[in-house]
Design an enzyme around this catalytic site. Structure first.
Site, PDB file in Angstrom:
ATOM      1  N   GLU A 230       0.831  -1.206   0.000  1.00  0.00           N
ATOM      2  CA  GLU A 230       0.000   0.000   0.000  1.00  0.00           C
ATOM      3  C   GLU A 230       0.866   1.256   0.000  1.00  0.00           C
ATOM      4  OE1 GLU A 230      -3.164  -0.084  -0.446  1.00  0.00           O
ATOM      5  OE2 GLU A 230      -3.280  -2.257  -0.330  1.00  0.00           O
TER       6      GLU A 230
ATOM      7  N   ASP B 235       3.704  -4.112  -5.793  1.00  0.00           N
ATOM      8  CA  ASP B 235       4.278  -5.384  -5.341  1.00  0.00           C
ATOM      9  C   ASP B 235       5.803  -5.337  -5.428  1.00  0.00           C
ATOM     10  OD1 ASP B 235       1.856  -6.574  -4.763  1.00  0.00           O
ATOM     11  OD2 ASP B 235       1.717  -7.666  -6.657  1.00  0.00           O
TER      12      ASP B 235
END
Length: 414
Positions: A277, A358
């Site tokens: 995030e 990611d």
């Protein structure tokens, strides 16, 4: 009376949209592999994997049925002049165009909500309950509906009133003023929603001191990320499904972890989820998406301005009188194809951002297998479809399929 081209277009859009949904969902069901992917062997037991297929199938059938009923009802409502009856009702009070417009839009919204509630209740209390996800009580469900209606009336009604006022006063350039007003409102809500609106539905408490909080704070400090709040949300109040997110900006920015996420993941996995995030912020994904949304809003208002008070469009909806407020509602039907194209483009970009987030988490943490473990747990806990059809992904997925994300993580970690 000749054939109305707008009526043909609108029915074609509604019918074509449902046909596309039917094709995509059918392909998606057939594509779902009965064999557990190699990546999940030893991680996902066969019984739960079969359960995920049943969950997918039941949700798909339910979605197609409700969507089919909704499409049929809308077409019938148009053909029978339903919008004209609502317009008559709004005008019967004798108010000016702006208040009449609020009554018109509010009545349509209320009817839509009343039709939506049974489907929502069935999904929550039957399907989600059957598969062990539902934690929502009838009281919570009813209160959520009431709160949503009040907020929609206060916030949505005020915004719609302002847009009607702009279009009634400024004519050809009203779309520009409306665009500016909505943009300011959206930015304002980014700051206010986390501290005013979201707490109306869930309880947010500061994450207690301990290993998890220290690990997150240490990682954030190492990445020079200024946290303004680290919170735990009572997601278990409604569902066993887990998630985490960032919301707000500046001093209103919050990092939020579902209590269900905390309960089922290790500290390292939770830090990896937060690192992902955080990657969205560091890569400025959220800012870019806000800018894209602003541009999209401007485009929508400009095209809308071209259809204000279009007599042929009003004839398609069997309307006796022309008005600015009804123009907004009817334009929404014509805008669907453009909205779909923009949504597809947005999803393509969003999937790209997910890969980048990611990669950021893996490069900063240096623990790719921990990130992979977190993704696997989330997909197993939520009974996610591990093998969605590529067309379904292309049209609807804002996140890449989890197996594709795992492969990308392993490539980036080499």
């Amino acid at each position: 009376m000749g054939v109305n081209i707008y009526l043909i277009i609108i029915i074609a859009i509604l019918g074509g949209g449902y046909l596309l949904e039917l094709i995509v969902e059918s392909l998606n069901l057939r594509y779902a592999s009965p064999d557990l992917p190699d990546e999940y062997v030893g991680f996902y037991d066969n019984e739960r994997y079969r359960k995920s297929h049943h969950y997918l199938r039941e949700n798909t059938y339910f979605g197609l049925i409700t969507s089919g009923i909704s499409t049929f009802a809308i077409v019938l409502f148009i053909l029978l002049g339903g919008f004209n009856y609502i317009d008559r009702f709004g005008r019967s009070f004798g108010f000016g165009d702006t208040i009449t417009g609020l009554i018109f839009a509010g009545t349509i919204t209320l009817l839509s909500e009343l039709l939506r509630i049974p489907a929502s209740a069935y999904h929550t209390f039957i399907i989600e309950e059957k598969y062990g996800f539902n934690k929502t009580t009838v009281k919570t469900f009813v209160l959520d509906v009431i709160k949503s209606w009040i907020l929609a009336g206060l916030i949505g009604g005020s915004l719609f009133w302002g847009i009607l006022w702009f279009f009634g006063k400024f004519g050809a350039v009203a779309w520009f003023y409306s665009w500016c007003a909505v943009t300011i409102f959206q930015i304002f809500m980014l700051f206010i929603a986390p501290v005013v609106i979201m707490p109306l539905f869930n309880k947010y408490v500061p994450l207690e001191n301990g290993e998890l909080k220290s690990a997150i704070e240490n990682y954030a400090e190492a990445e020079d990320f200024k946290m303004k709040g680290l919170f735990k949300m009572d997601g278990s109040k409604r569902s066993t499904k887990a998630n985490a997110f960032f919301t707000g900006f500046g001093r209103f920015r919050r990092i939020v972890l579902f209590d269900t996420l905390i309960a089922n993941h290790t500290v390292d996995e939770l830090v990896a989820v937060l690192a992902h995030e955080m990657g969205h912020y560091k890569k400025k994904h959220i800012l870019k998406q806000i800018l894209i949304s602003i541009i999209h809003t401007g485009l929508m208002f400009f095209i809308l301005s071209l259809f204000i008070n279009n007599s042929q469009l009003f004839m398609a909806f069997r309307m006796e009188e022309i008005s600015i407020y009804a123009s907004f509602v009817f334009f929404g039907f014509l805008y669907v194809p453009i909205s779909i194209v923009i949504s597809i483009a947005g999803n393509i970009l969003s999937r790209k951002y997910e890969y980048e987030a990611d990669a950021y988490a893996v490069s900063t943490l240096g623990k790719p297998e921990v990130m992979i473990s977190a993704l696997k747990k989330l997909s197993v806990e939520n009974l996610s479809n591990l093998t969605p059809h590529p067309l379904k992904v292309f049209l609807e997925y804002s996140h890449p399929p989890v197996i594709d994300r795992i492969k990308a993580i392993r490539r980036s970690a080499r």
